[in-house]
Design an enzyme around this catalytic site. Sequence first.
Site, short mmCIF file in Angstrom:
data_model
loop_
_atom_site.label_atom_id
_atom_site.label_comp_id
_atom_site.label_asym_id
_atom_site.label_seq_id
_atom_site.Cartn_x
_atom_site.Cartn_y
_atom_site.Cartn_z
N ARG A 90 0.80 -1.23 0.00
CA ARG A 90 0.00 0.00 0.00
C ARG A 90 0.83 1.27 0.00
NH1 ARG A 90 -2.63 -3.07 3.83
NH2 ARG A 90 -4.45 -4.14 2.97
N LYS A 112 3.03 11.64 -11.23
CA LYS A 112 2.24 10.69 -12.02
C LYS A 112 3.07 9.43 -12.22
CE LYS A 112 -0.77 13.53 -14.95
NZ LYS A 112 -1.11 13.85 -16.35
N GLU A 154 10.15 19.45 -24.33
CA GLU A 154 9.40 19.80 -23.11
C GLU A 154 9.96 21.09 -22.49
OE1 GLU A 154 6.75 17.98 -22.53
OE2 GLU A 154 7.18 16.02 -23.42
N LYS A 196 7.25 23.28 -13.85
CA LYS A 196 6.34 22.13 -13.76
C LYS A 196 5.80 22.00 -12.33
CE LYS A 196 5.16 17.43 -14.63
NZ LYS A 196 5.42 16.14 -15.23
N GLU A 206 -4.84 17.02 -11.94
CA GLU A 206 -5.27 17.38 -13.29
C GLU A 206 -6.79 17.50 -13.40
OE1 GLU A 206 -2.82 16.13 -16.66
OE2 GLU A 206 -4.66 15.46 -17.60
N ARG A 210 -3.74 21.78 -14.76
CA ARG A 210 -2.54 21.00 -15.11
C ARG A 210 -2.46 20.69 -16.60
NH1 ARG A 210 0.36 16.01 -11.70
NH2 ARG A 210 1.92 15.55 -13.29
N ASN A 214 0.02 20.11 -21.35
CA ASN A 214 -0.20 19.36 -22.59
C ASN A 214 -0.06 20.23 -23.84
OD1 ASN A 214 -0.58 16.81 -21.57
ND2 ASN A 214 -2.74 17.20 -21.14
N HIS A 217 0.73 18.63 -27.12
CA HIS A 217 0.55 17.19 -26.97
C HIS A 217 -0.69 16.65 -27.68
CE1 HIS A 217 3.79 17.59 -24.16
NE2 HIS A 217 3.75 16.32 -23.81
N HIS A 221 0.33 13.55 -29.59
CA HIS A 221 -0.16 12.20 -29.33
C HIS A 221 -0.74 11.57 -30.60
CE1 HIS A 221 -0.64 13.14 -24.76
NE2 HIS A 221 0.53 12.60 -25.02
N HIS A 234 8.67 10.75 -28.45
CA HIS A 234 7.61 11.60 -27.89
C HIS A 234 7.95 13.09 -28.07
CE1 HIS A 234 4.53 13.08 -25.18
NE2 HIS A 234 5.47 13.66 -24.44
N1 NAD Z 1 5.16 10.58 -15.15
C1 NAD Z 1 5.12 11.61 -15.97
O1 NAD Z 1 4.64 12.69 -15.61
C2 NAD Z 1 5.69 11.47 -17.34
C3 NAD Z 1 5.91 12.63 -18.11
C4 NAD Z 1 6.50 12.47 -19.36
C5 NAD Z 1 6.84 11.20 -19.81
N2 NAD Z 1 6.61 10.12 -19.04
C6 NAD Z 1 6.98 8.77 -19.50
O2 NAD Z 1 8.39 8.72 -19.63
C7 NAD Z 1 8.72 7.70 -20.56
C8 NAD Z 1 9.82 8.20 -21.47
O3 NAD Z 1 10.95 8.54 -20.69
P1 NAD Z 1 12.37 8.76 -21.36
O4 NAD Z 1 12.25 9.63 -22.54
O5 NAD Z 1 13.30 9.14 -20.28
O6 NAD Z 1 12.71 7.33 -21.99
P2 NAD Z 1 13.46 6.03 -21.39
O7 NAD Z 1 13.26 5.92 -19.95
O8 NAD Z 1 13.07 4.89 -22.24
O9 NAD Z 1 15.00 6.37 -21.68
C9 NAD Z 1 15.43 6.52 -23.01
C10 NAD Z 1 16.66 5.67 -23.32
O10 NAD Z 1 17.80 6.28 -22.72
C11 NAD Z 1 18.53 5.31 -21.98
N3 NAD Z 1 19.20 6.07 -20.92
C12 NAD Z 1 18.62 6.62 -19.84
N4 NAD Z 1 19.51 7.37 -19.17
C13 NAD Z 1 20.68 7.25 -19.82
C14 NAD Z 1 21.98 7.79 -19.62
N5 NAD Z 1 22.23 8.67 -18.65
N6 NAD Z 1 22.96 7.45 -20.49
C15 NAD Z 1 22.69 6.64 -21.52
N7 NAD Z 1 21.48 6.09 -21.78
C16 NAD Z 1 20.50 6.41 -20.93
C17 NAD Z 1 17.50 4.32 -21.54
O11 NAD Z 1 18.09 3.10 -21.22
C18 NAD Z 1 16.60 4.26 -22.77
O12 NAD Z 1 17.14 3.40 -23.73
C19 NAD Z 1 7.44 7.34 -21.28
O13 NAD Z 1 7.00 6.09 -20.85
C20 NAD Z 1 6.47 8.42 -20.85
O14 NAD Z 1 5.13 7.95 -20.79
C21 NAD Z 1 6.04 10.24 -17.81
ZN ZN Z 2 5.37 15.21 -23.04
#
Ligand code: NAD
Ligand code: ZN
Length: 327
Positions: A90, A112, A154, A196, A206, A210, A214, A217, A221, A234
């Site tokens: 939990r 999130k 972003e 942010k 949201e 919030r 977007n 986006h 999307h 993305h």
């Molecule tokens: N929670 C939220 O508010 C929120 C907001 C935006 C995006 N997201 C989510 O985030 C995800 C995308 O995140 P991302 O763009 O970081 O992608 P990711 O986590 O897949 O990382 C991208 C790539 O970079 C590599 N990597 C990470 N750090 C590294 C480093 N320092 N050196 C070398 N390689 C490295 C990873 O292994 C991966 O292959 C999506 O699933 C999206 O839905 C969440």
């Molecule tokens: Zn985004």
Amino acid sequence: LVKTSHAVVVTHPGIRRLYGDTVEASLARHGFGVDWAEVPDGEESKSLSQAGRVFDRLVECHCDRRTVLVALGGGVIGDLTGFVAATFMRGIPFIQVPTTLLSQVDSSVGGKTAVNHPRGKNLIGAFYQPRLVVIDTATLKTLPQDEFLAGMAEVIKYGVIADVDFFAYIERHADAILKQEPEALEHVIETSCAIKAGVVEKDERENHYRMVLNFGHTLGHAVEALTDYARYKHGEAVAMGMVFAAQLSVLAGRCPQPVADRIRVLVKKVGLPDQWPVRDAQSYIEAMYLDKKSADKKITFILARRIGEVEIVESIDESMLIRALKN
Ligand SMILES: NC(=O)c1ccc[n+]([C@@H]2O[C@H](COP(=O)([O-])OP(=O)(O)OC[C@H]3O[C@@H](n4cnc5c(N)ncnc54)[C@H](O)[C@@H]3O)[C@@H](O)[C@H]2O)c1
Ligand SMILES: [Zn+2]
């Protein structure tokens, strides 16, 4: 922080190779015994089955409610780890150690957490805040350049929605930022997180406000969906979406053309795409209706009034969308 002496670091094998020793040494210095939970690289890891494997690992490591989870990686690791932390017993404490630009400026802030369902991204999740976010900008040196650029979309977005001076800073220091000069990079990350956090503080769940996060986006999307989440990152899709949203803002009489031009110029300057793939307007419009952010047959757009100020708009004529899509 809660009194605890056991940490489980969730990460990808490749990131553990790069930063595992540093993280483990740092945790050990603070009196933590460290276990590791490795999950494969890639968006596919944001799944219930991978969450299940992390739960298995936590049980295997005799975790209890004082165990702290450490998310070491990008948004995939952060979202998955946060979801596991929110639900294991939990809720147990977790710390974000984001290592991509996107996760440092976006996903690690705001609470999130989620995994994907085969029918939709982020369908299963919770609002759950980390106890701490630790950002070491030096980790970005090993990040591939296209991943870095995706995060820049972003960053530009924050300028548009909240801060004209920040936008101007990015315009002036684009080269230094892209070269990851420490001062510029730190300023950009710090300001992005502050913007942010400011938005999230006003509307954590949201309910309405919030949604300004977007900006870009709605079309972004749709571009991702229409290209099966395979062709663009993305951030690239968001870059196109920001250019589109800006043009739509002009057509809707919200802002003058030079505002939209300024956004497009900066998007191009940092090396992000400013043009969405050619498709008929109807497929874009359908994809935008399908996006979960559009409540009951309405497509919500975030439109720019000027750089630094946006507005949430729920009724846009389809004819206007069609005109903006032709751009
Ligand atoms: N929670 C939220 O508010 C929120 C907001 C935006 C995006 N997201 C989510 O985030 C995800 C995308 O995140 P991302 O763009 O970081 O992608 P990711 O986590 O897949 O990382 C991208 C790539 O970079 C590599 N990597 C990470 N750090 C590294 C480093 N320092 N050196 C070398 N390689 C490295 C990873 O292994 C991966 O292959 C999506 O699933 C999206 O839905 C969440
Ligand atoms: Zn985004």
